[in-house]
Design a protein around this motif. Structure first.
Motif, PDB file in Angstrom:
ATOM      1  N   GLU A 118       0.814  -1.216   0.000  1.00 47.87           N
ATOM      2  CA  GLU A 118       0.000   0.000   0.000  1.00 47.87           C
ATOM      3  C   GLU A 118       0.848   1.269   0.000  1.00 47.87           C
ATOM      4  OE1 GLU A 118      -3.060  -0.006   3.000  1.00 47.87           O
ATOM      5  OE2 GLU A 118      -3.487  -2.124   2.627  1.00 47.87           O
ATOM      6  N   THR A 119       2.162   1.089  -0.040  1.00 48.16           N
ATOM      7  CA  THR A 119       3.057   2.241  -0.041  1.00 48.16           C
ATOM      8  C   THR A 119       3.372   2.606  -1.483  1.00 48.16           C
ATOM      9  OG1 THR A 119       3.960   1.407   2.033  1.00 48.16           O
ATOM     10  CG2 THR A 119       5.179   3.169   0.975  1.00 48.16           C
ATOM     11  N   HIS A 120       2.419   3.297  -2.081  1.00 47.07           N
ATOM     12  CA  HIS A 120       2.518   3.697  -3.484  1.00 47.07           C
ATOM     13  C   HIS A 120       1.958   5.113  -3.602  1.00 47.07           C
ATOM     14  CE1 HIS A 120       2.661   3.427  -7.769  1.00 47.07           C
ATOM     15  NE2 HIS A 120       1.355   3.409  -7.910  1.00 47.07           N
ATOM     16  N   ILE A 121       2.807   6.071  -3.907  1.00 44.84           N
ATOM     17  CA  ILE A 121       2.405   7.475  -3.934  1.00 44.84           C
ATOM     18  C   ILE A 121       1.253   7.715  -4.898  1.00 44.84           C
ATOM     19  CG2 ILE A 121       3.174   9.813  -4.535  1.00 44.84           C
ATOM     20  CD1 ILE A 121       5.872   9.106  -3.275  1.00 44.84           C
ATOM     21  N   GLY A 122       1.172   6.944  -5.958  1.00 44.20           N
ATOM     22  CA  GLY A 122       0.087   7.100  -6.916  1.00 44.20           C
ATOM     23  C   GLY A 122      -1.290   6.825  -6.333  1.00 44.20           C
ATOM     24  N   CYS A 123      -1.327   6.217  -5.161  1.00 42.25           N
ATOM     25  CA  CYS A 123      -2.605   5.928  -4.489  1.00 42.25           C
ATOM     26  C   CYS A 123      -2.779   6.767  -3.229  1.00 42.25           C
ATOM     27  CB  CYS A 123      -2.679   4.450  -4.126  1.00 42.25           C
ATOM     28  SG  CYS A 123      -2.696   3.369  -5.556  1.00 42.25           S
ATOM     29  N   PHE A 124      -1.786   7.588  -2.898  1.00 44.29           N
ATOM     30  CA  PHE A 124      -1.836   8.359  -1.658  1.00 44.29           C
ATOM     31  C   PHE A 124      -2.858   9.487  -1.727  1.00 44.29           C
ATOM     32  CE2 PHE A 124       2.649   7.655   0.329  1.00 44.29           C
ATOM     33  CZ  PHE A 124       2.350   6.318   0.519  1.00 44.29           C
ATOM     34  N   SER A 125      -3.415   9.788  -0.568  1.00 49.34           N
ATOM     35  CA  SER A 125      -4.308  10.936  -0.395  1.00 49.34           C
ATOM     36  C   SER A 125      -3.460  12.185  -0.175  1.00 49.34           C
ATOM     37  CB  SER A 125      -5.193  10.709   0.833  1.00 49.34           C
ATOM     38  OG  SER A 125      -4.386  10.686   2.007  1.00 49.34           O
ATOM     39  N   ASP A 126      -4.120  13.309  -0.097  1.00 41.49           N
ATOM     40  CA  ASP A 126      -3.461  14.577   0.204  1.00 41.49           C
ATOM     41  C   ASP A 126      -2.675  14.461   1.515  1.00 41.49           C
ATOM     42  OD1 ASP A 126      -3.885  17.470   1.692  1.00 41.49           O
ATOM     43  OD2 ASP A 126      -3.569  17.676  -0.465  1.00 41.49           O
ATOM     44  N   TYR A 127      -3.313  13.912   2.536  1.00 37.11           N
ATOM     45  CA  TYR A 127      -2.680  13.771   3.850  1.00 37.11           C
ATOM     46  C   TYR A 127      -1.432  12.892   3.782  1.00 37.11           C
ATOM     47  CZ  TYR A 127      -1.899  12.266   8.649  1.00 37.11           C
ATOM     48  OH  TYR A 127      -1.317  11.982   9.855  1.00 37.11           O
ATOM     49  N   MET A 128      -1.529  11.734   3.109  1.00 41.13           N
ATOM     50  CA  MET A 128      -0.382  10.823   3.038  1.00 41.13           C
ATOM     51  C   MET A 128       0.763  11.439   2.237  1.00 41.13           C
ATOM     52  SD  MET A 128      -1.091   8.419   4.995  1.00 41.13           S
ATOM     53  CE  MET A 128       0.081   7.136   4.689  1.00 41.13           C
ATOM     54  N   CYS A 129       0.445  12.235   1.232  1.00 36.89           N
ATOM     55  CA  CYS A 129       1.501  12.942   0.488  1.00 36.89           C
ATOM     56  C   CYS A 129       2.209  13.928   1.403  1.00 36.89           C
ATOM     57  CB  CYS A 129       0.916  13.662  -0.724  1.00 36.89           C
ATOM     58  SG  CYS A 129       0.433  12.567  -2.066  1.00 36.89           S
ATOM     59  N   GLU A 130       1.440  14.678   2.187  1.00 41.08           N
ATOM     60  CA  GLU A 130       2.036  15.640   3.125  1.00 41.08           C
ATOM     61  C   GLU A 130       2.935  14.927   4.131  1.00 41.08           C
ATOM     62  OE1 GLU A 130       2.196  18.936   3.399  1.00 41.08           O
ATOM     63  OE2 GLU A 130       1.026  19.216   1.572  1.00 41.08           O
ATOM     64  N   GLN A 131       2.472  13.789   4.653  1.00 44.14           N
ATOM     65  CA  GLN A 131       3.275  13.013   5.609  1.00 44.14           C
ATOM     66  C   GLN A 131       4.568  12.529   4.952  1.00 44.14           C
ATOM     67  OE1 GLN A 131       1.374  14.136   8.399  1.00 44.14           O
ATOM     68  NE2 GLN A 131       2.503  12.372   9.083  1.00 44.14           N
TER      69      GLN A 131
END
Length: 151
Positions: free
Chosen positions: A120-133
């Motif tokens: 699940e560690t794939h930036i293409g699937c990340f939300s706004d929050y996970m990108c910020e983190q």
């Protein structure tokens, strides 16, 4: 007398058909289009494809497709989320280019840092929050590493 149920077997090498992506913003189906449909003459890679919301351009969400496949590179994203994902990739690339970690190492570290399973560690699937983190964690590690090297 009970009717026997039919058992469907899937060949181990065959992958199941992927459902067409659905736009998370408006709920419409996405359709595959050449990248020129969105980028016009500014298309970077000739022949590249995108999944584009069928409500485009009113709904400006799309995602790239892996070359030679019909597999999306992540989830559909609007302009703001696409920019966040680009920034997150750049933050990770700075760790790689600095020599601090290799690409696989960055993903393994990020998986642990964000408490996510590796799949699940794939930036293409990340939300706004996970990108910020991701951006915050990458910058923190890079600053710490640079500080130790300077000392």
């Amino acid at each position: 007398m009970k009717k026997k149920q039919k058992v469907v077997r899937i060949h181990p090498r065959k992958k199941p058909n992927l459902a067409m992506p659905v736009c998370p913003y408006c709920g419409r189906d996405a359709v595959m289009r050449p990248a020129e449909y969105v980028y016009g003459d500014d298309t970077i890679t000739a022949g590249s494809m995108l999944y584009v919301c069928s409500g485009y351009p009113d709904c400006n969400s799309y995602v790239g497709v892996h070359r030679g496949t019909k597999k999306p590179m992540g989830s559909l994203a609007d302009k703001e989320l696409r920019n966040k994902r680009i920034r997150a990739h750049r933050a990770m690339n700075r760790l790689i280019e600095s020599g601090y970690m290799c690409k696989n190492g960055v993903y393994a570290w990020l998986s642990c840092s964000l408490n996510l399973p590796p799949k699940e560690t794939h930036i293409g699937c990340f939300s706004d929050y996970m990108c910020e983190q991701t951006i915050m964690e990458c910058e923190r590690v890079l600053e710490n590493w640079k500080g130790k090297r300077a000392a």
